[in-house]
Each structure stands twice: as C-alpha cells, then as structure tokens.
Design a protein around this motif. Structure first.
Motif, mmCIF file in Angstrom:
data_model
loop_
_atom_site.group_PDB
_atom_site.id
_atom_site.type_symbol
_atom_site.label_atom_id
_atom_site.label_comp_id
_atom_site.label_asym_id
_atom_site.label_seq_id
_atom_site.Cartn_x
_atom_site.Cartn_y
_atom_site.Cartn_z
ATOM 1 N N GLU A 27 0.800 -1.219 0.000
ATOM 2 C CA GLU A 27 0.000 0.000 0.000
ATOM 3 C C GLU A 27 0.838 1.278 0.000
ATOM 4 O OE1 GLU A 27 -2.694 -0.303 3.286
ATOM 5 O OE2 GLU A 27 -3.700 -2.084 2.512
ATOM 6 N N ALA A 28 2.164 1.158 0.128
ATOM 7 C CA ALA A 28 3.019 2.343 0.227
ATOM 8 C C ALA A 28 3.175 3.043 -1.128
ATOM 9 C CB ALA A 28 4.398 1.947 0.762
ATOM 10 N N GLU A 29 3.490 4.324 -1.068
ATOM 11 C CA GLU A 29 3.715 5.126 -2.276
ATOM 12 C C GLU A 29 5.211 5.146 -2.590
ATOM 13 O OE1 GLU A 29 2.006 8.956 -1.752
ATOM 14 O OE2 GLU A 29 -0.029 8.196 -1.433
ATOM 15 N N HIS A 30 5.748 4.009 -3.011
ATOM 16 C CA HIS A 30 7.173 3.919 -3.306
ATOM 17 C C HIS A 30 7.467 4.045 -4.791
ATOM 18 C CE1 HIS A 30 5.644 -0.056 -4.048
ATOM 19 N NE2 HIS A 30 5.533 -0.318 -2.766
ATOM 20 N N GLY A 31 6.448 4.103 -5.628
ATOM 21 C CA GLY A 31 6.640 4.316 -7.055
ATOM 22 C C GLY A 31 7.067 3.084 -7.824
ATOM 23 N N GLN A 33 6.258 -1.013 -9.094
ATOM 24 C CA GLN A 33 5.280 -2.080 -9.248
ATOM 25 C C GLN A 33 5.881 -3.336 -8.628
ATOM 26 O OE1 GLN A 33 3.453 -2.541 -13.122
ATOM 27 N NE2 GLN A 33 3.888 -0.406 -13.646
ATOM 28 N N PHE A 50 -7.591 0.200 -2.202
ATOM 29 C CA PHE A 50 -6.399 0.016 -3.030
ATOM 30 C C PHE A 50 -6.540 -1.127 -4.041
ATOM 31 C CE2 PHE A 50 -4.857 1.850 0.989
ATOM 32 C CZ PHE A 50 -4.198 2.966 0.510
ATOM 33 N N THR A 62 -4.363 -0.692 -7.255
ATOM 34 C CA THR A 62 -4.438 0.478 -8.128
ATOM 35 C C THR A 62 -3.081 1.120 -8.351
ATOM 36 O OG1 THR A 62 -4.990 1.829 -6.194
ATOM 37 C CG2 THR A 62 -6.837 0.987 -7.501
ATOM 38 N N ASN A 63 -2.102 0.859 -7.447
ATOM 39 C CA ASN A 63 -0.769 1.455 -7.609
ATOM 40 C C ASN A 63 0.153 0.594 -8.482
ATOM 41 O OD1 ASN A 63 -0.180 -0.683 -5.921
ATOM 42 N ND2 ASN A 63 0.593 0.572 -4.226
ATOM 43 N N CYS A 65 0.906 -2.621 -7.941
ATOM 44 C CA CYS A 65 1.436 -3.781 -7.227
ATOM 45 C C CYS A 65 0.462 -4.951 -7.330
ATOM 46 C CB CYS A 65 1.672 -3.440 -5.756
ATOM 47 S SG CYS A 65 2.960 -2.209 -5.479
ATOM 48 N N ARG A 191 10.463 1.822 1.454
ATOM 49 C CA ARG A 191 11.466 2.203 0.458
ATOM 50 C C ARG A 191 12.861 1.751 0.869
ATOM 51 N NH1 ARG A 191 7.369 6.108 0.087
ATOM 52 N NH2 ARG A 191 7.995 6.966 2.080
ATOM 53 N N VAL A 199 10.423 9.024 -0.547
ATOM 54 C CA VAL A 199 9.616 9.773 -1.492
ATOM 55 C C VAL A 199 10.197 11.167 -1.695
ATOM 56 C CG1 VAL A 199 8.012 10.693 0.234
ATOM 57 C CG2 VAL A 199 7.253 10.386 -2.111
#
Length: 317
Positions: A27-31, A33, A50, A62-63, A65, A191, A199
């Motif tokens: 769920e993290a925003e690490h950029g 896949q 998500f 949705t990100n 992953c 990350r 980020v």
C-alpha cells in the motif's frame, strides 16, 4: 533484453509480523510495481480502496502492485512474474514461518531473470528467545536470524527497557554483523526494504539530505568515471548507520556501467544490462548512487569517500 528483477526474501517465525509488513509494502507510495508472493493468501488484508481487481490467486492494486499466492510451487509463481508482458520492478517472496530462508535465498538467486536483493528477517521481541529455546523449532528460529542481511526487531511495545537490554545481549552473537532495526507494528519504511530512496528523493532534490520516517538519504552524482577498486574499498567499510546503498557508476578503465547494491553484509557489483529495472541512476551521464541511513555525519563522510573514488580525483604518482 536481459533484465534481472531485484528480489527480496522476507523471513520470520510465525507471528513475527510478516503479513503486517507485506501490507505496508503493497500500500506504500514507493513508485514501484511490486509483486509479493505469499504463502497464506487469506491472511493478507488489503484496504479495499487500493484493490483494482481480485481472483482466487491474485490481487491487483491500483498502484500497480500485485499480491500472488505461491500455492506450494514457488518456481511456478516466479515464472509467472518473469513471463509477464510488463514484469514487476521488484519481487518480494514471503518464506513460511518455519522455513530456513538460506535455502530459499539460494533457490531464488539462481532463478533465471532474478537478482537476489536482500534477505530480511522479522522477529517478535517478546517471544523470540523462548522460541529459540524450543527443542522442535529453536534451530529454525536462530537460522532465520543468522541468515539475515537486515534484522527487524518487531513488537517492541510488548517488552520493557530491561527486557530489551537482555534481548540485545542475546542477539549480539547471532547478529553482530547484521543491520538491526527496531520497530512497533512492523512500521519500517518500505522504500528502505526495496532499496529505493524516500519519497521525493530525486537527483535534484537530494543534493543535501532528505528525511522520511527517521531515515535520511543522500544522492551522489559523480562528475566523471569511477575507479572501481577504490569504490569497492570505500563501500566495504561503511558504518552500520548506513542501511542501504544502491545505484550505478561507470568504470573509468572499461567504460562499462556497473550497478552497486549494498544492504547490511551484502555487497554486489554487476554489469548493467540494457533494460535493467529498479536502478536509481540512469545509464546516461556518469551514474548516481543513493544512500539511506540514520546518521547525517556518516552520510556526509560517505559522500566525501565517494568523491575520492572518482578517477579524476585520484592523485597521479
């Protein structure tokens, strides 16, 4: 294209917090896949916001992953990921709670299309010593610790200061050369685990030091090719406060680009293949290295050491 997907093995005895950490990674925003291969598919509890779609064996987020079931066949699960039209940037393999991770690490590191990035072990701060004394599973628990590149001591909220000191004394002979992070509820910066900068850690924004969740990162861009021998020497003796180093440099002798990977005791230099995913530095220019740690002074000293490895800066006898 001969790309190798960076792969992280996640180990730890039953109840150590692996599932919680997996949810954080997904769920993290690490950029990135990320494809996470799990044993107990039903235990993964991803926030419905998500989830893009789901089946019996796969959840797509949705990100970008995905979470997939190993279903008693790790090889088939790995083949499924490497054969995708759009392969993942990173693969995380969850080892079962009673598995000896060194064997799985050897298996994954030899798998076509993969590059073992690191072996991470979680332990339950409250129960790990008791588990290690158990005549049936004790040896498995200690081997999980000894095999780790990064050891996460989880559930610190369940022990007091005196118990923590005793735990540290007990761990020392098992993990004296292993980077150790202490946490609650597996709250570790994803990350760091995946080997990318926090980020906003772009080449332009990290001329100084960027911080995220207590971690600090620097980005170093050499102004010329690197003396590879000098760089290897410098990285060999990095202080333990620097938890992760990753990037790409150009060898001044051959002109070949090399990826650099450091996590705990693991140091890897490998030629960069066209299309290699998950490198922080572009293959244009002279490369880039990102280092992540917890001590600004050590990171500043590392930058100075890295500068000394630039071929043009070496003194000519």
């Amino acid at each position: 294209m001969n790309a190798h997907i960076p792969t992280t093995l996640l180990s730890g005895y039953l109840g150590a917090g692996k599932t919680t950490l997996i949810n954080r990674i997904l769920e993290a925003e690490h950029g990135l896949q990320v494809a996470v291969l799990v044993n107990d598919f039903g235990a993964i509890n991803i926030d419905a916001r998500f989830i893009k779609n789901a089946s019996d064996q796969t959840i797509s987020l949705t990100n970008g992953c995905v979470c997939c079931s190993i279903a008693d066949d790790l090889g088939a699960a790995l083949d499924q990921q490497t054969a995708r039209d759009n392969p993942p940037d990173h693969i995380v393999i969850e080892a079962s709670g009673v598995a000896e991770p060194a064997r799985i690490a050897n298996y994954a590191s030899g798998w076509p299309g993969l590059q073992l990035n690191s072996l991470i072990t979680l332990i339950d701060a409250e129960t790990v010593q008791e588990r290690a004394r158990d005549k049936f599973v004790g040896r498995v628990v200690t081997r999980q610790i000894e095999a780790a590149d990064l050891l996460i001591v989880n559930k610190l909220d369940l022990i007091n200061c005196a118990q923590l000191r005793r735990l540290e004394e007990w761990l020392h002979p098992l993990a004296s050369e292993i980077t150790v992070l202490k946490t609650i509820h597996a709250a570790v910066e994803p990350r760091l685990l995946l080997g990318v900068a926090p980020v906003h850690a772009s080449a332009h924004q990290l001329n100084g030091t960027e911080e995220a969740h207590g971690l600090k990162a620097i980005s170093w861009e050499p102004n010329g090719p690197i003396n590879l021998g000098r760089l290897k020497s410098a990285i060999q003796f990095m202080p333990p406060s620097i938890h992760r180093l990753k990037g790409m440099v150009i060898d001044d002798v051959t002109g070949i680009a090399y990826s650099v990977q450091v996590v705990a005791r693991r140091r890897e230099f490998s030629k960069v293949e066209m299309g290699e995913p998950d490198l922080v530095g572009a293959t244009a220019g002279n490369g880039q290295i990102v280092a992540i740690g917890v001590d600004n002074a050590d990171l500043a000293e590392l930058r100075h050491t890295l500068n000394a490895s630039i071929a043009a800066n070496l003194s000519v006898p």
